[in-house]
Motif scaffolding. Structure first.
Motif, PDB file in Angstrom:
ATOM      1  N   VAL A  71      67.162  76.015  30.054  1.00  0.00           N
ATOM      2  CA  VAL A  71      66.838  74.601  30.209  1.00  0.00           C
ATOM      3  C   VAL A  71      66.676  74.240  31.685  1.00  0.00           C
ATOM      4  CG1 VAL A  71      67.919  71.946  29.925  1.00  0.00           C
ATOM      5  CG2 VAL A  71      68.510  73.929  28.478  1.00  0.00           C
ATOM      6  N   MET A  72      65.541  73.901  31.822  1.00  0.00           N
ATOM      7  CA  MET A  72      65.015  73.504  33.141  1.00  0.00           C
ATOM      8  C   MET A  72      64.756  71.870  33.536  1.00  0.00           C
ATOM      9  SD  MET A  72      61.883  76.285  33.818  1.00  0.00           S
ATOM     10  CE  MET A  72      62.172  77.899  33.464  1.00  0.00           C
ATOM     11  N   ALA A  73      65.186  71.631  34.771  1.00  0.00           N
ATOM     12  CA  ALA A  73      65.279  70.086  35.143  1.00  0.00           C
ATOM     13  C   ALA A  73      63.788  69.888  35.736  1.00  0.00           C
ATOM     14  CB  ALA A  73      66.437  69.701  35.980  1.00  0.00           C
ATOM     15  N   PHE A  74      63.148  68.748  35.492  1.00  0.00           N
ATOM     16  CA  PHE A  74      61.766  68.634  36.264  1.00  0.00           C
ATOM     17  C   PHE A  74      61.645  67.197  36.788  1.00  0.00           C
ATOM     18  CE2 PHE A  74      60.783  71.808  32.975  1.00  0.00           C
ATOM     19  CZ  PHE A  74      59.902  72.394  33.352  1.00  0.00           C
ATOM     20  N   CYS A  75      60.923  66.920  37.842  1.00  0.00           N
ATOM     21  CA  CYS A  75      60.847  65.749  38.356  1.00  0.00           C
ATOM     22  C   CYS A  75      59.424  65.701  38.923  1.00  0.00           C
ATOM     23  CB  CYS A  75      61.641  65.291  39.326  1.00  0.00           C
ATOM     24  SG  CYS A  75      61.416  63.636  40.003  1.00  0.00           S
ATOM     25  N   HIS A  76      58.607  64.967  38.147  1.00  0.00           N
ATOM     26  CA  HIS A  76      57.082  64.807  38.562  1.00  0.00           C
ATOM     27  C   HIS A  76      56.558  63.502  37.955  1.00  0.00           C
ATOM     28  CE1 HIS A  76      55.529  66.246  34.617  1.00  0.00           C
ATOM     29  NE2 HIS A  76      56.622  67.231  34.706  1.00  0.00           N
ATOM     30  N   ILE A  95      57.517  75.491  24.975  1.00  0.00           N
ATOM     31  CA  ILE A  95      58.344  74.145  25.558  1.00  0.00           C
ATOM     32  C   ILE A  95      58.938  73.644  24.367  1.00  0.00           C
ATOM     33  CG2 ILE A  95      58.029  71.922  26.598  1.00  0.00           C
ATOM     34  CD1 ILE A  95      55.233  74.075  27.201  1.00  0.00           C
ATOM     35  N   GLU A  96      59.989  74.035  24.073  1.00  0.00           N
ATOM     36  CA  GLU A  96      60.766  73.446  22.758  1.00  0.00           C
ATOM     37  C   GLU A  96      61.002  72.099  22.690  1.00  0.00           C
ATOM     38  OE1 GLU A  96      64.325  75.842  21.686  1.00  0.00           O
ATOM     39  OE2 GLU A  96      63.139  77.577  22.126  1.00  0.00           O
ATOM     40  N   ASP A  97      61.423  71.366  23.808  1.00  0.00           N
ATOM     41  CA  ASP A  97      61.815  69.813  23.611  1.00  0.00           C
ATOM     42  C   ASP A  97      61.545  69.202  24.844  1.00  0.00           C
ATOM     43  OD1 ASP A  97      63.839  70.569  25.143  1.00  0.00           O
ATOM     44  OD2 ASP A  97      64.970  71.029  23.361  1.00  0.00           O
ATOM     45  N   VAL A  98      61.639  68.009  25.116  1.00  0.00           N
ATOM     46  CA  VAL A  98      61.800  67.348  26.221  1.00  0.00           C
ATOM     47  C   VAL A  98      63.305  66.428  25.933  1.00  0.00           C
ATOM     48  CG1 VAL A  98      60.413  65.374  25.118  1.00  0.00           C
ATOM     49  CG2 VAL A  98      60.832  65.745  27.760  1.00  0.00           C
ATOM     50  N   ILE A  99      64.046  66.311  27.174  1.00  0.00           N
ATOM     51  CA  ILE A  99      65.258  65.931  27.112  1.00  0.00           C
ATOM     52  C   ILE A  99      65.289  64.712  28.146  1.00  0.00           C
ATOM     53  CG2 ILE A  99      67.582  65.909  27.159  1.00  0.00           C
ATOM     54  CD1 ILE A  99      67.151  68.811  26.231  1.00  0.00           C
ATOM     55  N   ILE A 100      65.841  63.375  27.918  1.00  0.00           N
ATOM     56  CA  ILE A 100      65.967  62.642  29.123  1.00  0.00           C
ATOM     57  C   ILE A 100      67.554  61.936  28.943  1.00  0.00           C
ATOM     58  CG2 ILE A 100      63.630  61.971  29.482  1.00  0.00           C
ATOM     59  CD1 ILE A 100      64.209  59.150  28.286  1.00  0.00           C
ATOM     60  N   GLU A 101      67.886  61.607  29.909  1.00  0.00           N
ATOM     61  CA  GLU A 101      69.315  60.788  29.945  1.00  0.00           C
ATOM     62  C   GLU A 101      68.976  59.401  30.123  1.00  0.00           C
ATOM     63  OE1 GLU A 101      73.285  60.348  29.283  1.00  0.00           O
ATOM     64  OE2 GLU A 101      72.348  62.288  29.370  1.00  0.00           O
ATOM     65  N   HIS A 102      69.106  58.562  29.067  1.00  0.00           N
ATOM     66  CA  HIS A 102      68.911  57.103  28.893  1.00  0.00           C
ATOM     67  C   HIS A 102      69.917  56.186  29.332  1.00  0.00           C
ATOM     68  CE1 HIS A 102      67.587  53.064  27.197  1.00  0.00           C
ATOM     69  NE2 HIS A 102      66.293  53.534  27.542  1.00  0.00           N
ATOM     70  N   SER A 103      69.838  55.147  30.286  1.00  0.00           N
ATOM     71  CA  SER A 103      71.080  54.361  30.628  1.00  0.00           C
ATOM     72  C   SER A 103      71.910  53.949  29.392  1.00  0.00           C
ATOM     73  CB  SER A 103      70.696  53.468  31.753  1.00  0.00           C
ATOM     74  OG  SER A 103      69.653  52.662  31.160  1.00  0.00           O
ATOM     75  N   PRO A 134      55.104  58.654  27.941  1.00  0.00           N
ATOM     76  CA  PRO A 134      56.061  59.875  27.916  1.00  0.00           C
ATOM     77  C   PRO A 134      57.572  59.462  28.294  1.00  0.00           C
ATOM     78  CG  PRO A 134      54.566  60.064  30.027  1.00  0.00           C
ATOM     79  CD  PRO A 134      54.221  58.755  28.850  1.00  0.00           C
ATOM     80  N   LEU A 135      58.323  60.038  27.822  1.00  0.00           N
ATOM     81  CA  LEU A 135      59.602  59.784  27.995  1.00  0.00           C
ATOM     82  C   LEU A 135      59.959  59.790  29.576  1.00  0.00           C
ATOM     83  CD1 LEU A 135      61.645  61.745  25.324  1.00  0.00           C
ATOM     84  CD2 LEU A 135      61.220  59.246  25.396  1.00  0.00           C
ATOM     85  N   LEU A 136      59.441  60.679  30.348  1.00  0.00           N
ATOM     86  CA  LEU A 136      59.706  60.797  31.734  1.00  0.00           C
ATOM     87  C   LEU A 136      59.577  59.405  32.496  1.00  0.00           C
ATOM     88  CD1 LEU A 136      56.962  60.976  33.465  1.00  0.00           C
ATOM     89  CD2 LEU A 136      57.128  63.149  32.897  1.00  0.00           C
ATOM     90  N   ILE A 137      58.797  58.419  31.830  1.00  0.00           N
ATOM     91  CA  ILE A 137      58.445  57.159  32.434  1.00  0.00           C
ATOM     92  C   ILE A 137      59.777  56.302  32.472  1.00  0.00           C
ATOM     93  CG2 ILE A 137      57.648  54.829  31.940  1.00  0.00           C
ATOM     94  CD1 ILE A 137      55.331  56.901  32.975  1.00  0.00           C
ATOM     95  N   LEU A 138      60.697  56.762  31.471  1.00  0.00           N
ATOM     96  CA  LEU A 138      62.071  55.816  31.531  1.00  0.00           C
ATOM     97  C   LEU A 138      63.060  56.247  32.621  1.00  0.00           C
ATOM     98  CD1 LEU A 138      62.512  56.074  27.537  1.00  0.00           C
ATOM     99  CD2 LEU A 138      61.709  54.017  29.078  1.00  0.00           C
ATOM    100  N   THR A 139      62.733  57.451  33.094  1.00  0.00           N
ATOM    101  CA  THR A 139      63.718  58.059  33.956  1.00  0.00           C
ATOM    102  C   THR A 139      63.040  58.389  35.484  1.00  0.00           C
ATOM    103  OG1 THR A 139      63.149  60.334  33.350  1.00  0.00           O
ATOM    104  CG2 THR A 139      65.065  59.022  32.201  1.00  0.00           C
ATOM    105  N   GLY A 140      62.178  57.906  35.932  1.00  0.00           N
ATOM    106  CA  GLY A 140      61.587  57.977  37.201  1.00  0.00           C
ATOM    107  C   GLY A 140      60.890  59.341  37.321  1.00  0.00           C
ATOM    108  N   GLY A 141      60.459  59.960  36.304  1.00  0.00           N
ATOM    109  CA  GLY A 141      59.973  61.483  36.317  1.00  0.00           C
ATOM    110  C   GLY A 141      60.911  62.424  36.111  1.00  0.00           C
ATOM    111  N   ILE A 142      62.275  62.327  35.898  1.00  0.00           N
ATOM    112  CA  ILE A 142      63.189  63.156  35.793  1.00  0.00           C
ATOM    113  C   ILE A 142      63.357  63.424  34.291  1.00  0.00           C
ATOM    114  CG2 ILE A 142      65.593  63.868  35.743  1.00  0.00           C
ATOM    115  CD1 ILE A 142      65.638  61.968  38.606  1.00  0.00           C
ATOM    116  N   HIS A 143      63.345  64.644  33.866  1.00  0.00           N
ATOM    117  CA  HIS A 143      63.595  64.994  32.498  1.00  0.00           C
ATOM    118  C   HIS A 143      63.783  66.644  32.456  1.00  0.00           C
ATOM    119  CE1 HIS A 143      59.302  66.127  33.616  1.00  0.00           C
ATOM    120  NE2 HIS A 143      59.386  66.808  32.562  1.00  0.00           N
ATOM    121  N   LEU A 144      64.340  67.017  31.385  1.00  0.00           N
ATOM    122  CA  LEU A 144      64.597  68.375  30.733  1.00  0.00           C
ATOM    123  C   LEU A 144      63.720  69.027  29.854  1.00  0.00           C
ATOM    124  CD1 LEU A 144      68.598  68.253  30.646  1.00  0.00           C
ATOM    125  CD2 LEU A 144      67.208  68.660  32.501  1.00  0.00           C
TER     126      LEU A 144
END
Length: 171
Positions: A71-76, A95-103, A134-144
């Protein structure tokens, strides 16, 4: 074919191939409704089978195929998604999945199972066609992403290239 035989057929089919199988295609092939296939998949999962549902159809999880996982943490930025995905698959990664932490909702996970450049192009095409954010829009680019590969050397090549492109979140 009874329900037990049908579930055995579905499991065998998913184990034999690496390509996803859509529920409606299985239902037509087996002469049952799509809802029966959904029920069969649920029963197989309850029996411990690692079946996942992707936008392209059902697959047996790579956990059952002895792949190296990380599991890798990305930011872009969203503009870098295509290059990020292509970087992983060009070395043979999945790439099996995309994961974000939503508030509000906590962890959100989308199953991707992107294995080839063709898969990347189809994914990007769907985002564009549906005008989907994309989900990374919800987290300022941070996703797994859960990335899998056949061996450690492939995983090391993927990790090195992603670091060089500065896509990985660093400590």
């Amino acid at each position: 074919m009874n329900s037990k035989e049908r579930r055995k057929y579905i499991e065998d089919l998913l184990r034999k191939t690496n390509t996803p199988h859509k529920g409606h295609v299985l239902s037509e092939e087996l002469g049952v409704t799509r809802q029966i296939i959904v029920k069969d998949i649920a029963i197989l999962r309850a029996e411990g089978k690692k079946i996942i549902a992707t936008p392209e159809g059902y697959l047996i999880s790579n956990e059952e195929k002895n792949l190296v996982k990380k599991v890798m943490a990305f930011c872009h930025k969203a503009d870098d998604i295509e290059d990020e995905l292509k970087t992983v698959v060009k070395f043979g990664g999945i790439i099996e999945d995309v994961i974000i932490e939503h508030s509000v909702y906590g962890e959100l996970k989308g199953m991707l199972m992107i294995k080839t450049l063709y898969d990347v192009e189809n994914f990007i095409k769907k985002i564009n066609e549906h005008k989907a954010e994309p989900l990374l829009i919800l987290t300022g680019g941070i996703h797994l992403h859960t990335i899998s590969a056949e061996n450690d050397d492939i995983m090391d090549n993927i990790t090195t290239e992603l670091k060089n492109k500065m896509y990985l979140l660093s400590d």
